[in-house]
Design a protein around this motif. Structure first.
Motif, short mmCIF file in Angstrom:
data_model
loop_
_atom_site.label_atom_id
_atom_site.label_comp_id
_atom_site.label_asym_id
_atom_site.label_seq_id
_atom_site.Cartn_x
_atom_site.Cartn_y
_atom_site.Cartn_z
N ASN A 102 0.90 -1.49 -0.16
CA ASN A 102 0.21 -0.10 -0.20
C ASN A 102 0.85 1.20 0.19
O ASN A 102 0.44 2.70 -0.51
CB ASN A 102 -0.72 0.18 1.17
N GLU A 148 3.81 -0.90 3.71
CA GLU A 148 3.00 -1.20 4.36
C GLU A 148 2.48 -2.37 3.55
O GLU A 148 1.92 -1.83 2.37
CB GLU A 148 2.52 -0.14 4.45
N ARG A 150 -2.24 -4.47 3.73
CA ARG A 150 -2.66 -4.91 4.91
C ARG A 150 -3.49 -6.43 4.05
O ARG A 150 -3.25 -6.43 2.90
CB ARG A 150 -4.06 -3.26 4.60
N TYR A 198 -2.30 1.89 12.83
CA TYR A 198 -3.06 2.08 11.33
C TYR A 198 -2.14 2.67 10.37
O TYR A 198 -0.50 2.87 11.22
CB TYR A 198 -3.37 3.68 11.95
N SER A 199 -3.53 2.99 9.26
CA SER A 199 -2.34 3.44 7.56
C SER A 199 -0.97 4.49 8.03
O SER A 199 -1.64 5.67 8.71
CB SER A 199 -3.23 3.78 7.05
N ASP A 201 0.43 7.62 6.99
CA ASP A 201 0.13 9.05 6.07
C ASP A 201 1.64 9.30 5.23
O ASP A 201 2.96 9.75 6.40
CB ASP A 201 -0.01 10.15 7.35
N LEU A 239 -2.73 -4.97 9.82
CA LEU A 239 -1.65 -4.00 8.80
C LEU A 239 -0.97 -4.61 9.45
O LEU A 239 0.14 -5.26 10.32
CB LEU A 239 -2.01 -2.55 9.61
N VAL A 241 3.72 -3.41 8.51
CA VAL A 241 4.46 -2.73 8.06
C VAL A 241 6.33 -3.23 8.13
O VAL A 241 6.69 -3.47 9.69
CB VAL A 241 4.05 -1.64 9.07
#
Length: 296
Positions: A102, A148, A150, A198-199, A201, A239, A241
């Motif tokens: 991602n 990253e 998911r 969380y994702s 930015d 997720l 990473v």
């Protein structure tokens, strides 16, 4: 008024009273015209002010309100697979699914506050400027790359991350369709799992703002023709990473990851890989495979 003779009429016209009345009429006419002009100007000013107020009210009432969510952890992610737990499991293993990152972005320890865009080159099309699918992967003593992923698919919870600097050709410099570049020394890479709830930015990602390192996954040497992989459990909608950093001062690894190699129509989430395709697929890149966990 009548006069008995022309002489009396002339006297009447030349009398002071007659002259005063004439002067008064001449004086009053400009006064009325001036008052009318001021009223007209005042009306125009009032109309302009009212028009401006109406235009402002109209544009303000229809102005779109855009909300930017910075804390994505507060957003609710509903279950996409309602009722699938009651469906009979398939008799055979589903073929693995190939996932591209991602996010694939660089951070620089020499410039800890610098933010590198994940779409450094934009392509103009008929509608707007869009980022290309190609993404850089770079690991040097200063640069690290963050990937990253998911995992989304239902009951595909056996994952494997793969890093492959494969090339076509007999010699290392003959990687025509694979543009991986490796340094002449020992290209040793540390792989870290990051604590990212969380994702990330990409607009604020830098060496200083990157997520903290949760654990070291592995240390391996990057060479042409050999790939590194790591298997792990990946529950649905989680997720994952990873940070790829240099383990020594000689490490230099760089390529541009092309999603068109192999053809996206052959191995993507929307078209399952066969086992033979899974074994022979080779290209420069970091990807993740999701495999079936129906029998686990």
């Amino acid at each position: 008024m009548s006069f008995d003779s022309p002489t009396e009429e002339r006297k009447s016209l030349l009398s002071p009273t007659s002259a005063s009345d004439s002067d008064e009429r001449l004086y009053r006419a400009p006064s009325k015209a001036s008052g009318l002009s001021r009223f007209t100007l005042f009306s125009i000013v009032v109309c302009i002010i009212c028009t401006g107020i109406n235009l402002h009210a109209f544009t303000s009432s229809y102005k779109p309100r855009i909300t930017h969510y910075q804390d994505l952890a507060t957003l609710r992610r509903p279950n996409q697979w309602i009722g699938l737990d009651r469906v009979q499991s398939p008799p055979e293993h589903a073929p693995p699914i190939l996932l591209y990152p991602n996010l694939l972005a660089q951070i620089n320890s020499a410039e800890p506050t610098h933010v590198y865009k994940d779409d450094p080159v934009r392509i103009a099309n008929l509608r707007a400027l869009t980022p290309p699918e190609d993404r850089p992967f770079k690991v040097t003593p200063q640069f690290s790359t963050i990937a990253e992923f998911r995992s989304i698919d239902y009951k595909m919870e056996n994952c494997e991350i793969v890093v492959d600097p494969a090339h076509r050709g007999a010699a290392a410099h003959e990687h025509s369709n694979f543009n991986a570049t490796l340094g002449g020394g020992e290209n040793v890479i540390d792989v870290w799992r990051l604590a990212a709830p969380y994702s990330i930015d990409s607009r604020t990602l830098s060496w200083k703002t990157r997520p903290s390192r949760a654990e070291k996954v592995a240390t391996f040497q990057m060479q042409y023709g050999s790939k590194w992989s790591h298997k792990f459990s990946c529950p649905t909608d989680t997720l994952h990473v990873f940070e790829f950093g240099a383990a020594n001062d000689e490490t230099y690894v760089e390529w541009t990851q092309d999603h068109r190699e192999p053809t996206p129509g052959e191995c993507t989430r929307f078209h399952c890989l066969t086992k033979s395709m899974f074994e022979r697929t080779r290209w420069s890149g970091v990807v993740m495979y999701q495999s079936s966990s129906f029998t686990d």
